[in-house]
Design a protein around this motif. Structure first.
Motif, mmCIF file in Angstrom:
data_model
loop_
_atom_site.group_PDB
_atom_site.id
_atom_site.type_symbol
_atom_site.label_atom_id
_atom_site.label_comp_id
_atom_site.label_asym_id
_atom_site.label_seq_id
_atom_site.Cartn_x
_atom_site.Cartn_y
_atom_site.Cartn_z
ATOM 1 N N UNK A 175 0.167 -5.203 14.424
ATOM 2 C CA UNK A 175 1.551 -5.096 13.970
ATOM 3 C C UNK A 175 2.216 -3.824 14.478
ATOM 4 N N UNK A 176 1.469 -2.739 14.467
ATOM 5 C CA UNK A 176 2.020 -1.463 14.907
ATOM 6 C C UNK A 176 2.112 -1.412 16.429
ATOM 7 N N UNK A 177 1.338 -2.221 17.121
ATOM 8 C CA UNK A 177 1.374 -2.227 18.574
ATOM 9 C C UNK A 177 0.311 -1.346 19.194
ATOM 10 N N UNK A 178 -0.731 -1.018 18.439
ATOM 11 C CA UNK A 178 -1.812 -0.160 18.929
ATOM 12 C C UNK A 178 -3.049 -0.994 19.272
ATOM 13 N N UNK A 179 -2.880 -2.273 19.501
ATOM 14 C CA UNK A 179 -4.015 -3.181 19.762
ATOM 15 C C UNK A 179 -4.303 -3.291 21.254
ATOM 16 N N UNK A 180 -4.335 -2.209 21.904
ATOM 17 C CA UNK A 180 -4.533 -2.216 23.370
ATOM 18 C C UNK A 180 -5.978 -2.369 23.721
ATOM 19 N N UNK A 200 -3.227 -4.484 11.141
ATOM 20 C CA UNK A 200 -2.301 -3.342 11.167
ATOM 21 C C UNK A 200 -2.163 -2.830 12.596
ATOM 22 N N UNK A 201 -3.255 -2.756 13.344
ATOM 23 C CA UNK A 201 -3.178 -2.322 14.735
ATOM 24 C C UNK A 201 -2.298 -3.254 15.557
ATOM 25 N N UNK A 209 0.859 -1.186 0.000
ATOM 26 C CA UNK A 209 0.000 0.000 0.000
ATOM 27 C C UNK A 209 0.892 1.232 0.000
ATOM 28 N N UNK A 210 1.180 1.735 -1.179
ATOM 29 C CA UNK A 210 2.173 2.793 -1.323
ATOM 30 C C UNK A 210 1.642 4.182 -1.018
ATOM 31 N N UNK A 211 0.351 4.397 -1.177
ATOM 32 C CA UNK A 211 -0.215 5.729 -1.011
ATOM 33 C C UNK A 211 -0.549 6.000 0.448
ATOM 34 N N UNK A 212 -0.271 7.200 0.887
ATOM 35 C CA UNK A 212 -0.594 7.574 2.259
ATOM 36 C C UNK A 212 -2.095 7.612 2.509
ATOM 37 N N UNK A 213 -2.888 7.793 1.448
ATOM 38 C CA UNK A 213 -4.338 7.819 1.659
ATOM 39 C C UNK A 213 -4.870 6.449 2.080
ATOM 40 N N UNK A 214 -4.107 5.384 1.890
ATOM 41 C CA UNK A 214 -4.503 4.051 2.363
ATOM 42 C C UNK A 214 -4.503 3.986 3.890
ATOM 43 N N UNK A 215 -3.686 4.802 4.519
ATOM 44 C CA UNK A 215 -3.552 4.753 5.976
ATOM 45 C C UNK A 215 -4.859 5.102 6.684
ATOM 46 N N UNK A 216 -5.651 5.961 6.073
ATOM 47 C CA UNK A 216 -6.915 6.350 6.704
ATOM 48 C C UNK A 216 -7.819 5.126 6.898
ATOM 49 N N UNK A 217 -7.879 4.265 5.906
ATOM 50 C CA UNK A 217 -8.684 3.053 6.016
ATOM 51 C C UNK A 217 -7.985 1.979 6.839
ATOM 52 N N UNK A 218 -6.683 1.842 6.643
ATOM 53 C CA UNK A 218 -5.942 0.761 7.291
ATOM 54 C C UNK A 218 -5.761 0.976 8.794
ATOM 55 N N UNK A 219 -5.940 2.189 9.269
ATOM 56 C CA UNK A 219 -5.757 2.437 10.702
ATOM 57 C C UNK A 219 -6.775 1.682 11.539
ATOM 58 N N UNK A 220 -7.891 1.271 10.939
ATOM 59 C CA UNK A 220 -8.912 0.498 11.643
ATOM 60 C C UNK A 220 -8.762 -1.003 11.425
ATOM 61 N N UNK A 221 -7.797 -1.413 10.640
ATOM 62 C CA UNK A 221 -7.569 -2.826 10.347
ATOM 63 C C UNK A 221 -6.941 -3.492 11.580
ATOM 64 N N UNK A 222 -7.584 -4.533 12.134
ATOM 65 C CA UNK A 222 -7.048 -5.188 13.337
ATOM 66 C C UNK A 222 -5.626 -5.731 13.145
#
Length: 103
Positions: A98-103, A95-96, A80-93
């Motif tokens: 992997x990033x460590x935001x699954x609290x 991605x959360x 996912x090369x475009x930064x606009x993908x991040x808006x949708x992917x931030x809610x992906x369990x």
């Protein structure tokens, strides 16, 4: 069903691979990339360098440099090369997790 408990995160989570057609994500390979990064410490070392340039006011910071760096790197690895993908992917369990935001 193939339960896997060897992935480390901030919370103890059971991650299962199954084929029942539930919540489907085709980026599970990112779990291996996360573990690879954890063992080598690549994003942690890059964070140290980036923190020297971080001029944000700490009391206003919601996301750490490490969280943002990991999200960007892992999403790029997923193709996912475009930064606009991040808006949708931030809610992906995944991605959360992997990033460590699954609290």
């Amino acid at each position: 069903m193939f339960p896997i408990r060897s992935f480390k995160g901030r919370t103890a989570k059971k991650i299962e691979f199954n084929f029942d057609g539930g919540a489907i994500n085709s980026d599970e390979g990112l779990l291996f990339i996360k573990e690879f990064d954890r063992k080598l410490g690549l994003t942690r070392r890059a964070r140290t360098l980036l923190n020297s340039f971080d001029s944000r006011q700490s009391r206003k910071v919601k996301h750490s440099t490490l969280d943002m760096l990991r999200q960007r790197v892992f999403v790029l690895v997923a193709g996912n090369e475009d930064l606009n993908d991040h808006h949708e992917l931030r809610n992906d369990p995944l991605i959360q997790t992997i990033v460590g935001r699954d609290r």
